[in-house]
Scaffold this active site. Structure first.
Site, mmCIF file in Angstrom:
data_model
loop_
_atom_site.group_PDB
_atom_site.id
_atom_site.type_symbol
_atom_site.label_atom_id
_atom_site.label_comp_id
_atom_site.label_asym_id
_atom_site.label_seq_id
_atom_site.Cartn_x
_atom_site.Cartn_y
_atom_site.Cartn_z
ATOM 1 N N HIS A 68 0.120 -24.555 -37.682
ATOM 2 C CA HIS A 68 0.398 -25.984 -37.484
ATOM 3 C C HIS A 68 1.296 -26.538 -38.599
ATOM 4 C CE1 HIS A 68 0.036 -30.286 -37.120
ATOM 5 N NE2 HIS A 68 -0.661 -30.353 -38.232
ATOM 6 N N GLU A 96 -6.932 -32.418 -47.536
ATOM 7 C CA GLU A 96 -7.884 -32.998 -46.583
ATOM 8 C C GLU A 96 -8.847 -31.970 -46.019
ATOM 9 O OE1 GLU A 96 -7.569 -35.365 -42.328
ATOM 10 O OE2 GLU A 96 -5.992 -35.648 -43.816
ATOM 11 N N ASP A 97 -8.382 -30.717 -45.791
ATOM 12 C CA ASP A 97 -9.180 -29.737 -45.052
ATOM 13 C C ASP A 97 -9.673 -28.555 -45.875
ATOM 14 O OD1 ASP A 97 -8.846 -31.272 -42.798
ATOM 15 O OD2 ASP A 97 -7.144 -30.138 -42.035
ATOM 16 N N ASP A 159 4.177 -34.190 -38.169
ATOM 17 C CA ASP A 159 2.792 -33.774 -37.938
ATOM 18 C C ASP A 159 2.290 -34.321 -36.604
ATOM 19 O OD1 ASP A 159 0.021 -32.978 -38.553
ATOM 20 O OD2 ASP A 159 -0.299 -35.111 -38.920
ATOM 21 N N ASP A 279 20.126 -46.763 -13.124
ATOM 22 C CA ASP A 279 20.757 -46.054 -14.236
ATOM 23 C C ASP A 279 19.801 -44.997 -14.807
ATOM 24 O OD1 ASP A 279 19.219 -48.216 -14.973
ATOM 25 O OD2 ASP A 279 20.205 -48.441 -16.921
#
Length: 719
Positions: A68, A96-97, A159, A279
């Site tokens: 990712h 964060e993880d 992200d 259009d």
């Protein structure tokens, strides 16, 4: 074969595919086109660090998590972003993880990388904050980090784009929630920053996930309408390119089908069916110089007939994000409408990449930030100037209001152009010129004619604001203003006004309560009140008054704290002198809609948290429960203002009756705020309900007597 084995095989195949497209070698292949070897080595080092700490983590789709952040970096590499941004993209989730700290990232990769990673990292869960407030605070933190380094938002948008591309692995409810947030916030931010390559993808992916059935139906209908458009596109490209060559204009002509979400938005905005949206095909002509843009426009109009009113010059009047181009709509082959955009190569690059345009070049340039970056910084500064003190939810709502993709251009009386969001009013215009002009505006002249302040502005109009020295912002303006600046200033004024009124009312209530308990008013001095303030956790006496005025504290209970003997009789049961209502108390006194009290009625008040005192008639059914919660009230001899009252008029079902009744009410110096009429079918009599303004019971009785005298009116009662 067992299902778990099939799932593992499927996950392995997906991972192999992801590695081919988003692995480190695929990323390096893109970086070889524009970055030196030493910077590519730094990106590899960031990958090895991220892979180590994300080891064992998998995404919902099954592949290892590290792919990712690599995919996010790949999106940014295709925009030719610098090595610092790419390293931050690869590391954007490690804080964060995983157990990695921001300090560790700074020590290994430098302060710039750590700052971007910290800016993208969401706020941890805080006790007492709802999920919506937590998301809003994380978003405020993101925008604040953008003021220091715009690359933070580039990483966040990349992200979000990859998350949207892989959203299919999530459950439907999660997909709809993420898609809604993308359409409301991230796609508009990409639009505001001019990053159209990301914006169009976010919009289409979010639309497909939020409204999958609408997306399928619209996609199928567009295919049916224009069929195989490739031959049509090639034909128009060839014809325009030849005509431009014949005029000696060097140009690149590229055609495409317009993205589905923009077609859907046009259908909603203009209330059109798909058959009316002609259009569906767009063509872009890219030339060398600005002069060539206008020459090319003449060539296009010679080849294909222009549609009246279908031309916009965003070169002379660029959009807020720096976008420049000529737009024209023409009748193409087989009667199809086509939209043609004409711009220079430089304009084209900025239109696609916005603030990311020329990032590599500008890093070593003496000129500093590019024009889109300067505009983005100005926008961020204005947001925090206007919304910096707002609560988290109010802040995010203010940002949403400010993210308008459509604009109008209006003029000041001196001929200066003001760019406004579509739907903006004269009040928005006044605040855009100066906050004091907005605070004191009372009327507006649009092209020389007086118009209501809520009239939406149109491009080309000249707006003159009329002010009055004692004018003040009106709470009703919040129903129609469109800009964050106007909304923020009005709310701040009303908030401060409410606090001032709450302080005045609270002082009156506590003085009455203390007098009834026989406590000297001198005890309200700051030094004497110190123990009471400490007991309630308040800073000063003004804050105590405000708490009483807004109903957060009951005056009799507060007054009891000033008693020398805390064992004295309960203050709630003591006989209190009534508070006189003058009608000028403003926002901290409310009049109950259930009984609509007016001067002359016997009244009492209920102290309601956040609303102050809510006044009821003494015979109201809601004024009979829990007598200890009520405050005795009387009308002051100096009472003033108009008050709402409700009448029921029973009459014969006659033609023209309503007109006669309304005329009689108006001629009685009363205004009609609301009228309700039941279904007339089959009845000889009818009941009409009116909400009218009156000054007192005497005025109301005068109105009722005049209605009684009308032919056909049988009974008039007050609700």
């Amino acid at each position: 074969m067992d299902l778990p084995v099939i799932n593992r095989l499927s996950s392995a195949l997906r991972t192999r595919s992801v590695v081919r497209e988003f692995g480190i070698e695929a990323l390096v292949k893109v970086l070889d086109e524009y970055l030196p070897e030493d910077q590519i080595a730094d990106v590899r080092r960031a990958y090895e660090f991220g892979a180590k700490y994300h080891a064992g983590q998998n995404r919902s789709s099954g592949e290892p998590y590290i792919y990712h952040p690599l995919a996010v970096a790949r999106i940014l590499a295709e925009m030719r972003m610098d090595a610092t941004t790419l390293m931050a993209a690869i590391l954007h989730d490690v804080v964060e993880d995983t157990e990695v700290s921001p300090e560790r990232v700074a020590m290994v990769f430098g302060k710039d990388v750590a700052s971007i990673v910290e800016g993208v990292t969401k706020i941890e869960k805080v006790e007492g904050l709802s999920r919506a407030e937590l998301q809003a605070e994380s978003f405020r933190k993101l925008l604040l980090a953008m003021t220091q380094d715009l690359r933070v938002i580039l990483v966040k948008l990349a992200d979000r784009l990859h998350n949207m591309r892989t959203l299919g692995a999530r459950d439907p409810e999660k997909r709809r929630r993420v898609a809604k947030e993308t359409l409301q916030i991230y796609a508009p931010i990409a639009q505001r920053l001019g990053i159209n390559t990301i914006r169009t993808q976010l919009e289409d992916l979010a639309f497909a996930n939020m409204y999958p059935e609408r997306h399928r139906v619209l996609e199928r209908a567009i295919d049916d309408q224009i069929g195989d458009s490739r031959d049509l596109i090639r034909g128009v490209e060839s014809k325009l390119a030849k005509a431009l060559r014949d005029e000696g204009i060097g140009a690149t002509v590229v055609g495409r089908e317009k993205n589905i979400y923009s077609i859907y938005q046009k259908m909603r905005r203009k209330k059109m069916r798909l058959l009316q949206v002609m259009d569906l095909l767009g063509f872009r002509i890219v030339v060398a110089k600005v002069d060539d843009c206008y020459r090319a426009l003449g060539v296009v109009h010679h080849v294909y007939k222009p549609v009246p009113g279908g031309f916009d010059d965003y070169i002379a009047n660029s959009k807020a994000n720096g976008y420049q181009s000529l737009h024209t709509t023409c009748i193409g082959p087989e009667g199809h409408k086509i939209e043609v955009q004409i711009r220079t190569r430089e304009m084209h690059h900025i239109a696609d990449s916005g603030i990311a345009a020329h990032w590599q070049y500008k890093l070593g340039s003496k000129d500093g930030a590019s024009a889109p970056q300067v505009r983005a910084n100005e926008w961020l500064r204005s947001l925090f100037d206007e919304l910096g003190t707002a609560g988290s939810l109010e802040f995010i709502e203010g940002v949403k209001v400010d993210l308008f993709p459509d604009e109008v251009y209006v003029f000041t009386p001196k001929g200066l152009i003001r760019r406004m969001p579509r739907g903006a009013t004269s009040v928005d215009f006044a605040y855009s010129v100066h906050s004091e002009l907005g605070d004191r505006c009372v009327a507006a002249r649009i092209d020389g004619s007086l118009e209501p302040l809520n009239t939406p502005l149109k491009s080309g109009q000249t707006v003159e604001i009329i002010t009055a020295r004692h004018a003040r912002p009106n709470a009703a303006w919040l129903n129609f203003v469109k800009t964050a600046k106007a909304r923020s200033h009005i709310r701040n004024f009303l908030r401060n006004q409410r606090e001032d009124e709450a302080v005045r009312l609270g002082r009156r209530l506590i003085e009455i309560a203390m007098r009834d308990l026989g406590v000297p008013l001198a005890k309200l001095r700051e030094d004497a009140a110190e123990p009471v303030l400490k007991a309630y956790g308040l800073k000063d006496v003004e804050e105590l008054y405000a708490a009483i005025g807004t109903g957060e504290r009951l005056a009799p209970l507060v007054a009891r704290h000033f008693l020398p003997d805390q064992n004295s009789p309960d203050a709630e049961t003591s006989k209190a002198a009534p508070l006189a209502i003058e009608g000028t108390e403003g926002l901290v006194v409310d009049y109950a809609r259930c009984c609509r009290p007016i001067p002359g009625d016997e009244i009492r008040g209920n102290v309601s948290v956040g609303r102050g005192i809510v006044i009821h008639r003494i015979d109201c059914k809601h004024a009979k429960a829990r007598p200890q919660d009520w405050v005795p009230l009387i009308w002051s001899d100096k009472v003033q203002g108009d008050y709402l009252s409700e009448l029921r008029v029973h009459a014969q079902n006659m033609r023209g009756l309503l007109a006669r009744v309304t005329a009689e009410i108006t001629s009685s110096e009363s205004s009609i705020e609301n009228v309700q009429m039941p279904d007339r079918a089959g009845g000889e009599t009818i009941e009409m309900r009116f909400v009218i303004t009156v000054r007192s019971r005497v005025h109301l009785a005068h109105v009722m007597r005049r209605l009684h005298r009308l032919d056909g009116v049988e009974k008039v009662t007050r609700s």
